[in-house]
Scaffold this active site. Sequence first.
Site, PDB file in Angstrom:
ATOM      1  N   LYS A 178      17.879 -14.905  13.098  1.00  0.00           N
ATOM      2  CA  LYS A 178      16.606 -14.898  13.821  1.00  0.00           C
ATOM      3  C   LYS A 178      15.499 -14.956  12.766  1.00  0.00           C
ATOM      4  O   LYS A 178      15.162 -13.929  12.175  1.00  0.00           O
ATOM      5  CB  LYS A 178      16.479 -13.601  14.637  1.00  0.00           C
ATOM      6  N   GLU A 254      16.252  -4.792   2.927  1.00  0.00           N
ATOM      7  CA  GLU A 254      15.227  -4.830   1.878  1.00  0.00           C
ATOM      8  C   GLU A 254      13.894  -4.660   2.594  1.00  0.00           C
ATOM      9  O   GLU A 254      13.495  -5.534   3.379  1.00  0.00           O
ATOM     10  CB  GLU A 254      15.257  -6.154   1.113  1.00  0.00           C
ATOM     11  N   CYS A 288       7.582  -9.203  -1.713  1.00  0.00           N
ATOM     12  CA  CYS A 288       7.970  -7.790  -1.564  1.00  0.00           C
ATOM     13  C   CYS A 288       8.056  -7.095  -2.918  1.00  0.00           C
ATOM     14  O   CYS A 288       7.870  -5.898  -3.024  1.00  0.00           O
ATOM     15  CB  CYS A 288       9.302  -7.693  -0.849  1.00  0.00           C
ATOM     16  N   GLU A 390       1.232  -0.278   1.994  1.00  0.00           N
ATOM     17  CA  GLU A 390       1.510  -1.672   1.614  1.00  0.00           C
ATOM     18  C   GLU A 390       0.534  -2.595   2.341  1.00  0.00           C
ATOM     19  O   GLU A 390       0.410  -2.547   3.560  1.00  0.00           O
ATOM     20  CB  GLU A 390       2.941  -2.054   1.985  1.00  0.00           C
TER      21      GLU A 390
END
Length: 486
Positions: A178, A254, A288, A390
């Site tokens: 997906k 992750e 990331c 973040e």
Amino acid sequence: MQEVKHFIAGEYCESSLGRTFDNINPCNGEKIGVVHEGGEAEINAAVAAAREALTGDWARMPEQQRTEVLHAVADGVEKRFDEFLEAECLDTGKPYSIARHIDIPRGAANFRVFADAVRSVPTEAFHMETPDGSGAYNIAVRKPKGVIGVISPWNLPLLLMTWKVGPALACGNSVVVKPSEETPTTTALLGEVMNEAGVPPGVFNVVHGFGPDSAGEFLTRHRDVDAITFTGETRTGEAIMRAAASGVRDVSFELGGKNPALVFADCDMDRAIEGTLRSVFANCGQVCLGTERVYVERSIFDEFVGRLAEAAGRYKLGRPEDPATDMGPLVSHEHQRKVLSYYELAKEEGANVIIGGGVPAMPGDLANGAWVEPTIWTGLPESSRIVREEIFGPCCHIQPFDDEEEAIRLANDTPYGLAAAIWSQDASRVFRVTPLIEAGITWANAWFLRDLRTPFGGCKQSGIGREGGVHSLEFYSELQNICIKI
Ligand SMILES: O=C(O)C(=O)/C=C/C=C/O
């Protein structure tokens, strides 16, 4: 007008929901095409096709042949390089210069490296003495885990999807992918390459849609999915983990980060500036592993801030295909709103805005894109949301420190633990400091230097498990110990 369909059992298909959503070019806000939205019916069909593939030709295919097929997939990506390049940059807005050297080459390499690993990385065997003196042999054997649910992100769509699909297929599994609703095209295109390479129908399946109450949730909740691998935000990881608990399915995550860089006065300043510039601003800050907190030894703080700001001011924002472009827009207007909300918050919290902090003036149709200025702040407290949360944009906060102990404390003062970079030419300091950094990946005098055999992943709230080399083989296979009495 482009139409992106699901790919199930080796064929492209539309949604039974009869629903599509727009695919938007983040450079100018224009509609690229439509994407079919998958529902429970599509996920059920894809999982069923993936399950059936595990008892067909794919299951019977000798490992050597399977790895040759995966090299053929890599060949197929490379043969259609420009098609993947154009699709990836249209979906993401990222410059060709980035996708040409990172995204697309790694999209192929991720199949090759695990096709080779599965043939060369051994499992263990032990001979044991037995009371009757005849002994016994223990042999560990890797077997496919089964149907793997893959939920891949929008920042490096092809790279991060194949980083999971490559080892999953190398270990003999089948997958249902997906992709992010923001960047569906290269994942869908890979279906054609899979067919051309001889991957049997049902081994690789793609269902498009959203997360909650859409394809993503239906996939993670599906009881015939044996394991789930996900790259994305920590809170989404928590929701997936709750879904995976039902049926006790394994997860590989992750997740988010708030990665620090420590710049010591004994660094090679040119390298530290170049490396920190990339780690903060590459891919419009949407990596990331990127740096959002920079800590600089006080004696070089002013010089470092000045030079980093000067370099950041030289970024050329523009169209992906323009060779002069070295920074694109953010991936969507929704993400632009999020990043700009932090730009406003920084001003409200009294940050020194060294450079940027707003929306750049862009010419013509680009004015409708999801652009933000490369931004550097100083002067905020460590308790600030700018320093804690973040942001995932082209921005960083820079803070001075006075000694090594303070630098390490500052770096580790976060619930995350994905990546870090330290810049120092003192070898003793590098070997002293790096093990004390609470991060799964720590670079010294480098950033995003990647050996695909190494363990890759985060600790604390940045993830579960490791990918890369044998670590991926461990997640995508079930180890069986066979004890044979002589
Ligand atoms: O380099 C890799 O293998 C990888 O996974 C990069 C991840 C970047 C995430 O934003």
